[in-house]
Design a protein around this motif. Structure first.
Motif, short mmCIF file in Angstrom:
data_model
loop_
_atom_site.label_atom_id
_atom_site.label_comp_id
_atom_site.label_asym_id
_atom_site.label_seq_id
_atom_site.Cartn_x
_atom_site.Cartn_y
_atom_site.Cartn_z
N TYR A 28 16.00 2.39 -16.66
CA TYR A 28 14.90 2.35 -17.63
C TYR A 28 13.92 3.49 -17.37
N GLU A 29 13.55 4.18 -18.41
CA GLU A 29 12.60 5.29 -18.28
C GLU A 29 11.19 4.77 -18.51
N GLN A 30 10.81 3.78 -17.73
CA GLN A 30 9.46 3.23 -17.78
C GLN A 30 9.21 2.49 -16.47
N GLU A 31 7.96 2.29 -16.16
CA GLU A 31 7.63 1.62 -14.91
C GLU A 31 7.87 0.12 -15.04
N ILE A 32 8.53 -0.44 -14.05
CA ILE A 32 8.75 -1.88 -13.96
C ILE A 32 8.06 -2.37 -12.69
N THR A 33 7.39 -3.50 -12.79
CA THR A 33 6.72 -4.09 -11.63
C THR A 33 7.69 -5.02 -10.91
N PHE A 34 8.07 -4.64 -9.68
CA PHE A 34 9.00 -5.44 -8.88
C PHE A 34 8.22 -6.26 -7.86
N VAL A 35 8.60 -7.54 -7.74
CA VAL A 35 7.93 -8.48 -6.83
C VAL A 35 9.00 -9.13 -5.95
N LEU A 36 8.77 -9.15 -4.64
CA LEU A 36 9.69 -9.81 -3.71
C LEU A 36 9.18 -11.20 -3.35
N VAL A 37 10.13 -12.12 -3.13
CA VAL A 37 9.80 -13.50 -2.79
C VAL A 37 10.60 -13.92 -1.56
N GLU A 38 9.92 -14.55 -0.59
CA GLU A 38 10.55 -14.99 0.66
C GLU A 38 9.97 -16.33 1.08
N LYS A 85 10.40 -0.61 -0.07
CA LYS A 85 9.05 -0.19 0.29
C LYS A 85 8.51 0.85 -0.69
N THR A 86 9.43 1.51 -1.39
CA THR A 86 9.03 2.54 -2.34
C THR A 86 8.70 1.98 -3.71
N TYR A 87 9.47 0.99 -4.16
CA TYR A 87 9.36 0.55 -5.55
C TYR A 87 8.82 -0.86 -5.74
N THR A 88 8.56 -1.58 -4.66
CA THR A 88 8.03 -2.94 -4.78
C THR A 88 6.51 -2.90 -4.85
N LYS A 89 5.95 -3.63 -5.80
CA LYS A 89 4.50 -3.69 -5.96
C LYS A 89 3.86 -4.70 -5.02
N VAL A 90 4.44 -5.90 -4.95
CA VAL A 90 3.85 -7.00 -4.17
C VAL A 90 4.97 -7.78 -3.49
N SER A 91 4.68 -8.27 -2.28
CA SER A 91 5.58 -9.18 -1.59
C SER A 91 4.88 -10.52 -1.42
N ILE A 92 5.59 -11.59 -1.78
CA ILE A 92 5.04 -12.95 -1.70
C ILE A 92 5.91 -13.77 -0.76
N CYS A 93 5.28 -14.59 0.07
CA CYS A 93 6.03 -15.62 0.79
C CYS A 93 5.49 -16.98 0.39
N CYS A 94 6.38 -17.96 0.35
CA CYS A 94 6.00 -19.25 -0.23
C CYS A 94 6.49 -20.40 0.63
N ASP A 95 5.95 -21.60 0.35
CA ASP A 95 6.38 -22.78 1.09
C ASP A 95 7.50 -23.50 0.34
N GLU A 103 0.82 -1.22 0.00
CA GLU A 103 0.00 0.00 0.00
C GLU A 103 0.85 1.26 0.00
N GLN A 104 2.13 1.13 0.37
CA GLN A 104 3.03 2.28 0.37
C GLN A 104 3.65 2.52 -1.01
N TYR A 105 3.29 1.65 -1.97
CA TYR A 105 3.94 1.61 -3.27
C TYR A 105 4.01 2.97 -3.95
N GLN A 106 5.22 3.48 -4.12
CA GLN A 106 5.50 4.72 -4.84
C GLN A 106 4.68 5.92 -4.37
N LEU A 107 4.38 5.99 -3.08
CA LEU A 107 3.81 7.22 -2.55
C LEU A 107 4.85 8.33 -2.67
N GLN A 108 4.41 9.53 -2.88
CA GLN A 108 5.33 10.64 -3.14
C GLN A 108 6.34 10.82 -2.01
#
Length: 405
Positions: free
Chosen positions: A255-265, A311-321, A10-15
């Protein structure tokens, strides 16, 4: 339990976050990364690692392309971590000489000279590791003529311990988890005058972790030079976040474009997932034994600098088994059609396993839609390690350990 748990940042790229993170991006500009890469290239056996395009896999899951940077070939050490360790130790040695490794254009060969060794004496570098970082530190210390002491958390693989000892270092598996072992090695460093080389930060210990993060960017510079066009999505292993933070910081500027970053843990070490879930400015730590096959990601406390970036540039965080990481290993180890085989360890394959699960399991349709993964998506992964625990790799890939039921 679901195979994946995820949280939309929810904090994604807030000013306000962008403004806070902006000052940190200056450490990862193209000019700075070029200087890091230039130092790495002075090592006589330096080689660029391959970038694989898995077109058949991409077609199967319904995206334009799946690209994997394979760090299992890095310096014959089967993992990327050495890039951070050798640059940080090189910077430290140069500083002790009153010189700047970048401005003075010091080479790897110059730093390992007998003249420099005589000036500095017998330096001892100490670190905590699950295996890959410590092996890189041990290798770098030995190559530059110094000593290393490496401490590993409880449950670490004996093969990884042996690999570190084979680099000439003292190595020991403790009875503590990763974060407690970091605190233990920090205390040993203070008591003995040793130099701690760790990729996480705390108050009063910021310089060397930053150098380590900068060291990682050599592989990212290679990626952008190997790619024909920018990725739309990047899935990254978290751990303390230093690696992911460095990758995000450079790509965000390059890159001068938006990239969707996803974290995995892993579930048991999901400090970024819990931090995003909490929705606060400060990160959350997790504790416990943190036993997981994804040993390289078994960290419960984020690197504060990495946290500001992620926290600024990550869209989603995933944790997995565990099954998800094992699936990723099998996917890469047994490719489709003309796709090339990639030998990936548990931490190296976890993001691919997560991606496959969310693309093929209707349970995660909402996650797939949130990430806007479709036929136009070009998805980048970085295989951070090869089969650093050969026995476990064989049990998973050959014998079906942690098979999906």
């Amino acid at each position: 339990m679901c195979k994946l748990m995820w949280v939309n940042n929810e904090q994604y790229q807030l000013q306000k976050n962008v403004e806070q993170a902006g000052s940190f991006l200056s450490h990862f500009t193209l000019d700075q990364v070029h200087r890091v890469t230039k130092f790495h290239h002075t090592y006589e056996k330096f080689n660029i690692t391959p970038l694989r395009s898995l077109k058949a896999f991409a077609s199967l899951v319904g995206v334009e392309n799946v690209i994997v940077k394979d760090e299992s070939f890095r310096f014959d050490l089967n993992a990327f971590k050495v890039l951070g360790g050798v640059y940080a130790i090189g910077r430290y040695v140069a500083d002790q000489l009153g010189r700047d490794i970048d401005i003075d254009e010091l080479s790897f060969e110059q730093l390992k000279s007998e003249e420099i060794k005589e000036q500095l004496g017998d330096l001892i570098f100490i670190s905590t590791t699950d295996g890959n970082h410590g092996r890189g530190v041990a290798w770098a210390a030995r190559e530059l003529g110094f000593q290393a002491r490496i401490y590993m958390p409880a449950g670490s693989a004996e093969e990884r311990l042996q690999n570190i000892e084979n680099e000439g270092a003292y190595a020991e598996i403790t009875t503590m988890n990763y974060d407690d072992t970091v605190r233990y090695t920090s205390q040993l460093a203070k008591e003995n005058g040793w130099i701690i080389v760790q990729d996480t930060m705390w108050e009063g210990y910021e310089e060397i972790p930053l150098w380590i993060m900068q060291g990682y960017t050599t592989l990212v510079k290679e990626i952008v030079e190997q790619l024909d066009e920018a990725p739309t999505h990047v899935f990254l292993q978290a751990g303390v976040g230093s690696f992911a933070g460095a990758v995000v910081a450079f790509l965000q500027q390059y890159y001068e474009q938006e990239i969707t970053f996803v974290l995995v843990e892993p579930y048991v070490a999901n400090c970024y997932y819990e931090s995003f879930k909490a929705g606060t400015e400060q990160f959350v730590t997790v504790g416990g034994e943190m036993q997981t096959i994804m040993a390289g990601l078994a960290c419960g406390e984020p690197n504060p600098l990495a946290w500001e970036l992620l926290k600024t540039y990550t869209k989603v965080s995933i944790c997995c088994d565990e099954e998800v990481a094992a699936t990723g290993m099998r996917i890469l180890g047994h490719p489709l059609a003309t796709d090339q085989r990639i030998i990936a360890g548990e931490s190296g394959a976890a993001p691919v396993g997560c991606f496959y699960e969310l693309m093929t399991n209707r349970q995660y349709t909402e996650l797939k839609d949130t990430l806007q993964l479709d036929e136009n998506s070009r998805v980048l992964f970085i295989n951070t390690e090869g089969d650093t625990d050969v026995e476990n790799y064989r049990n998973i890939v050959w014998h079906g350990k942690y098979a999906t039921i």
